[in-house]
Design a protein around this motif. Structure first.
Motif, mmCIF file in Angstrom:
data_model
loop_
_atom_site.group_PDB
_atom_site.id
_atom_site.type_symbol
_atom_site.label_atom_id
_atom_site.label_comp_id
_atom_site.label_asym_id
_atom_site.label_seq_id
_atom_site.Cartn_x
_atom_site.Cartn_y
_atom_site.Cartn_z
ATOM 1 N N LEU A 348 0.828 -1.207 0.000
ATOM 2 C CA LEU A 348 0.000 0.000 0.000
ATOM 3 C C LEU A 348 0.865 1.261 0.000
ATOM 4 O O LEU A 348 0.545 2.246 -0.679
ATOM 5 N N GLU A 349 1.962 1.239 0.749
ATOM 6 C CA GLU A 349 2.859 2.391 0.756
ATOM 7 C C GLU A 349 3.486 2.593 -0.618
ATOM 8 O O GLU A 349 3.611 3.734 -1.099
ATOM 9 N N MET A 350 3.855 1.510 -1.281
ATOM 10 C CA MET A 350 4.436 1.598 -2.629
ATOM 11 C C MET A 350 3.430 2.185 -3.617
ATOM 12 O O MET A 350 3.764 3.041 -4.438
ATOM 13 N N LEU A 351 2.184 1.735 -3.525
ATOM 14 C CA LEU A 351 1.141 2.266 -4.399
ATOM 15 C C LEU A 351 0.915 3.753 -4.140
ATOM 16 O O LEU A 351 0.753 4.552 -5.075
ATOM 17 N N ALA A 352 0.909 4.126 -2.859
ATOM 18 C CA ALA A 352 0.666 5.527 -2.511
ATOM 19 C C ALA A 352 1.777 6.429 -3.026
ATOM 20 O O ALA A 352 1.520 7.506 -3.579
ATOM 21 N N GLU A 353 3.018 6.004 -2.863
ATOM 22 C CA GLU A 353 4.141 6.856 -3.235
ATOM 23 C C GLU A 353 4.396 6.868 -4.735
ATOM 24 O O GLU A 353 4.857 7.862 -5.292
ATOM 25 N N SER A 354 4.117 5.757 -5.412
ATOM 26 C CA SER A 354 4.379 5.692 -6.853
ATOM 27 C C SER A 354 3.295 6.381 -7.679
ATOM 28 O O SER A 354 3.543 6.778 -8.821
ATOM 29 N N GLN A 355 2.084 6.470 -7.098
ATOM 30 C CA GLN A 355 0.932 7.033 -7.818
ATOM 31 C C GLN A 355 0.594 6.192 -9.062
ATOM 32 O O GLN A 355 0.000 6.690 -10.013
ATOM 33 N N LYS A 356 0.984 4.920 -9.044
ATOM 34 C CA LYS A 356 0.700 4.030 -10.165
ATOM 35 C C LYS A 356 -0.255 2.932 -9.720
ATOM 36 O O LYS A 356 -0.215 2.499 -8.556
ATOM 37 N N PRO A 357 -1.125 2.440 -10.617
ATOM 38 C CA PRO A 357 -1.968 1.298 -10.266
ATOM 39 C C PRO A 357 -1.130 0.024 -10.139
ATOM 40 O O PRO A 357 -0.025 -0.064 -10.696
ATOM 41 N N LEU A 358 -1.658 -0.932 -9.430
ATOM 42 C CA LEU A 358 -0.912 -2.171 -9.192
ATOM 43 C C LEU A 358 -0.575 -2.892 -10.490
ATOM 44 O O LEU A 358 0.509 -3.479 -10.618
ATOM 45 N N SER A 359 -1.463 -2.854 -11.473
ATOM 46 C CA SER A 359 -1.196 -3.541 -12.739
ATOM 47 C C SER A 359 0.040 -2.984 -13.432
ATOM 48 O O SER A 359 0.804 -3.732 -14.059
ATOM 49 N N VAL A 360 0.261 -1.685 -13.313
ATOM 50 C CA VAL A 360 1.432 -1.063 -13.934
ATOM 51 C C VAL A 360 2.704 -1.472 -13.196
ATOM 52 O O VAL A 360 3.732 -1.794 -13.812
ATOM 53 N N LEU A 361 2.657 -1.453 -11.869
ATOM 54 C CA LEU A 361 3.823 -1.892 -11.095
ATOM 55 C C LEU A 361 4.140 -3.352 -11.380
ATOM 56 O O LEU A 361 5.310 -3.730 -11.522
ATOM 57 N N ALA A 362 3.100 -4.176 -11.488
ATOM 58 C CA ALA A 362 3.303 -5.609 -11.738
ATOM 59 C C ALA A 362 3.896 -5.863 -13.110
ATOM 60 O O ALA A 362 4.665 -6.813 -13.304
ATOM 61 N N ALA A 363 3.550 -5.004 -14.081
ATOM 62 C CA ALA A 363 4.011 -5.210 -15.459
ATOM 63 C C ALA A 363 5.526 -5.167 -15.569
ATOM 64 O O ALA A 363 6.112 -5.774 -16.483
ATOM 65 N N GLU A 364 6.171 -4.481 -14.639
ATOM 66 C CA GLU A 364 7.632 -4.404 -14.666
ATOM 67 C C GLU A 364 8.282 -5.761 -14.418
ATOM 68 O O GLU A 364 9.456 -5.961 -14.728
ATOM 69 N N PHE A 365 7.516 -6.701 -13.843
ATOM 70 C CA PHE A 365 8.075 -8.012 -13.517
ATOM 71 C C PHE A 365 7.509 -9.118 -14.408
ATOM 72 O O PHE A 365 7.769 -10.296 -14.177
ATOM 73 N N ASN A 366 6.731 -8.753 -15.417
ATOM 74 C CA ASN A 366 6.037 -9.756 -16.221
ATOM 75 C C ASN A 366 6.928 -10.511 -17.195
ATOM 76 O O ASN A 366 6.469 -11.392 -17.899
ATOM 77 N N LYS A 367 8.218 -10.176 -17.237
ATOM 78 C CA LYS A 367 9.091 -10.889 -18.173
ATOM 79 C C LYS A 367 9.439 -12.277 -17.675
ATOM 80 O O LYS A 367 10.025 -13.066 -18.412
ATOM 81 N N TYR A 368 9.101 -12.576 -16.428
ATOM 82 C CA TYR A 368 9.330 -13.914 -15.891
ATOM 83 C C TYR A 368 8.002 -14.589 -15.577
ATOM 84 O O TYR A 368 7.042 -13.932 -15.155
ATOM 85 N N HIS A 369 7.968 -15.893 -15.774
ATOM 86 C CA HIS A 369 6.767 -16.682 -15.507
ATOM 87 C C HIS A 369 7.159 -17.858 -14.616
ATOM 88 O O HIS A 369 7.793 -18.810 -15.070
ATOM 89 N N LEU A 370 6.793 -17.739 -13.329
ATOM 90 C CA LEU A 370 7.121 -18.761 -12.343
ATOM 91 C C LEU A 370 5.876 -19.613 -12.097
ATOM 92 O O LEU A 370 4.850 -19.094 -11.663
ATOM 93 N N LEU A 371 5.959 -20.880 -12.414
ATOM 94 C CA LEU A 371 4.837 -21.804 -12.225
ATOM 95 C C LEU A 371 5.167 -22.809 -11.132
ATOM 96 O O LEU A 371 6.324 -23.214 -10.980
ATOM 97 N N LYS A 372 4.129 -23.186 -10.400
ATOM 98 C CA LYS A 372 4.288 -24.130 -9.292
ATOM 99 C C LYS A 372 3.319 -25.294 -9.475
ATOM 100 O O LYS A 372 2.181 -25.103 -9.879
ATOM 101 N N ASP A 373 3.799 -26.476 -9.161
ATOM 102 C CA ASP A 373 2.965 -27.668 -9.276
ATOM 103 C C ASP A 373 3.426 -28.664 -8.223
ATOM 104 O O ASP A 373 4.431 -28.436 -7.528
ATOM 105 N N LYS A 374 2.710 -29.743 -8.102
ATOM 106 C CA LYS A 374 3.109 -30.803 -7.177
ATOM 107 C C LYS A 374 2.536 -32.112 -7.665
ATOM 108 O O LYS A 374 1.588 -32.156 -8.454
ATOM 109 N N MET A 375 3.142 -33.202 -7.225
ATOM 110 C CA MET A 375 2.647 -34.517 -7.579
ATOM 111 C C MET A 375 2.748 -35.429 -6.366
ATOM 112 O O MET A 375 3.675 -35.323 -5.562
#
Length: 455
Positions: A348-375
């Motif tokens: 919440l502090e990051m959102l307040a100070e950046s003045q950016k929506p969460l989707s925009v902040l998240a987009a900076e990390f979208n170049k990686y795709h971490l998937l989790k599974d189990k068997m």
């Protein structure tokens, strides 16, 4: 006849199925061993919301009282709150009745030392030696203490969090937040924190009866209701806790579940932007952490899976932020433990100070795709399968620090037999969701082939 699952004993505590591998007698024995290990003094007792918690708590009370400890019942509280309180109140230790993300038929005990940290490996070995030998220090009747109860103990934790955040900046934004507390231990304190931060909230799954509304692990497949409610409420974000409230997952303003690993990445980015220093994370944390550390020119320390392993590295190296890729953010400014409440405040502090929506902040990390599974896989076969894979991939860049991690220049896969369930966890990360899925399916197929030859 259904096969009974054994009691799972690990560095993080014990877990079992109620009425099968975990009974009141076993809980009392563990409590007696822990009381003997700690020595006389006050020991906090908390729990999550599972219906079996009261039964186990009574057994734990008996075991602690018998060894001269004075139990202090703090009720249903997030586990990070109990870790924090153990240190703040200078207690001898604490026992928390919880099975974290395991299904409702499970429960367990987590043991906390006087520093307000989970027991280190050497401490666990000493404690378990007492348990297995049955050499408990029982006291005479006149030395048995009366249990104490403390109400509203969690407010100290909230006060500490609020004292470290830019509360005025967060309040000025008037964030609309949907919070899914999973009917777990965070169902009281997270809403209270959001009120203090001036958020307009829609709360779901805040029932303390212990009837989980969905599987309590805050992974995308369990957050359908939260995603839908975020869009309906036109919220700025959604927050999802697990049952004992040490993990936090996020949903952006478009109603998209972002994955637990993003919570840690955002927290690391925000803290390093204010204070540079080492970062400590486990082997399964995203490569985004390495990118952030390179940007701020600080080192990354990788550890075994498990909160105490990350915490030890943070304390040894003076890390300013750390955690695990399952949404477990550790900010030592509050307390060195995974903490969903602290994580929510930082986001919440990051959102307040950046003045950016969460989707925009998240987009900076979208170049990686971490998937989790189990068997599903019995523990013995799981470990033997990993040993065989280690032999097969010995020419690759591998880590055997915890299970088997195989790394390539822009991707990796991590295979790890669980210490608490009869499963193998598989994690893969790359620059493509398709490639990450292919890695997981490739290794699942290979593991199944190995197991067929072993049985």
């Amino acid at each position: 006849m259904k096969k009974r699952l054994p009691l799972k004993v690990s560095v993080s505590g014990v877990r079992g199925i109620i009425g099968e591998s975990l009974t009141p007698q076993i809980a009392a024995r563990f409590a007696s061993a822990f009381g003997t290990y700690l020595g006389p003094g006050q020991v906090l007792i908390g729990q999550d919301t599972r219906p079996s918690g009261t039964m186990l708590k009574k057994a734990v009370l008996s075991g602690l009282l018998a060894t001269g400890c004075q139990p202090v019942e703090v009720g249903v509280l997030p586990i990070p709150t109990i870790l924090f309180l153990t240190h703040e109140k200078q207690a001898r230790g604490a026992v928390v009745v919880t099975a974290s993300h395991n299904p409702p038929e499970w429960n367990g005990l987590k043991f906390i030392g006087p520093e307000g940290l989970y027991l280190r490996r050497s401490q666990v070995e000493e404690f378990l030696d007492i348990f297995h030998q049955g050499e408990f220090t029982f006291v005479a009747a006149e030395r048995i203490k009366s249990p104490l109860q403390e109400k509203n103990a969690g407010e100290l934790h909230l006060e500490k969090i609020l004292s470290r955040l830019k509360v005025r900046a967060i309040r000025s934004r008037g964030f609309r937040v949907v919070a899914d507390c999973a009917n777990g231990a965070g169902a009281t304190l997270l809403p209270q924190l959001l009120r203090e931060l001036g958020c307009e909230t829609l709360l779901i799954n805040t029932d303390l009866s212990g009837q989980f509304a969905h599987q309590s692990e805050p992974v995308p497949e369990n957050l359908g209701e939260l995603c839908r409610r975020v869009k309906e409420f036109r919220a700025d974000l959604g927050l999802a806790q697990d049952a004992d409230a040490d993990r936090l997952a996020l949903v952006d303003e478009k109603g998209r579940a972002l994955g637990e690993d993003l919570t840690l990445a955002l927290a690391v980015a925000h803290v390093l932007g204010k204070k540079r220093g080492p970062v400590a994370v486990n082997l399964s944390a995203s490569m985004a952490i390495d990118d952030l550390a390179a940007r701020y020119r600080v080192p990354v320390i990788r550890t075994r899976i498990g909160e105490i392993n990350v915490v030890e590295a943070m304390l040894d190296e003076g890390a300013v932020i750390g955690g695990e890729g399952n949404g477990g953010v550790i900010w030592p400014e509050i307390h060195p433990c995974r903490d969903s409440l602290t994580a929510a405040g930082l986001v919440l502090e990051m959102l307040a100070e950046s003045q950016k929506p969460l989707s925009v902040l998240a987009a900076e990390f979208n170049k990686y795709h971490l998937l989790k599974d189990k068997m599903d896989c019995p523990a013995e076969l799981a470990f033997r399968a990993v040993v065989e894979l280690r032999r097969r991939y010995q020419s690759e860049k591998i880590s055997t620090l915890d299970g088997l991690k195989i790394s390539w220049p822009d991707s990796w896969v991590h295979l790890r037999p669980s210490n608490t369930e009869p499963i193998i966890r598989l994690l893969a990360e790359s620059r493509s969701a398709v490639r990450s899925r292919r890695l997981i399916e490739r290794f699942k197929k290979e593991i199944k082939s190995i197991i067929r030859k072993l049985v």
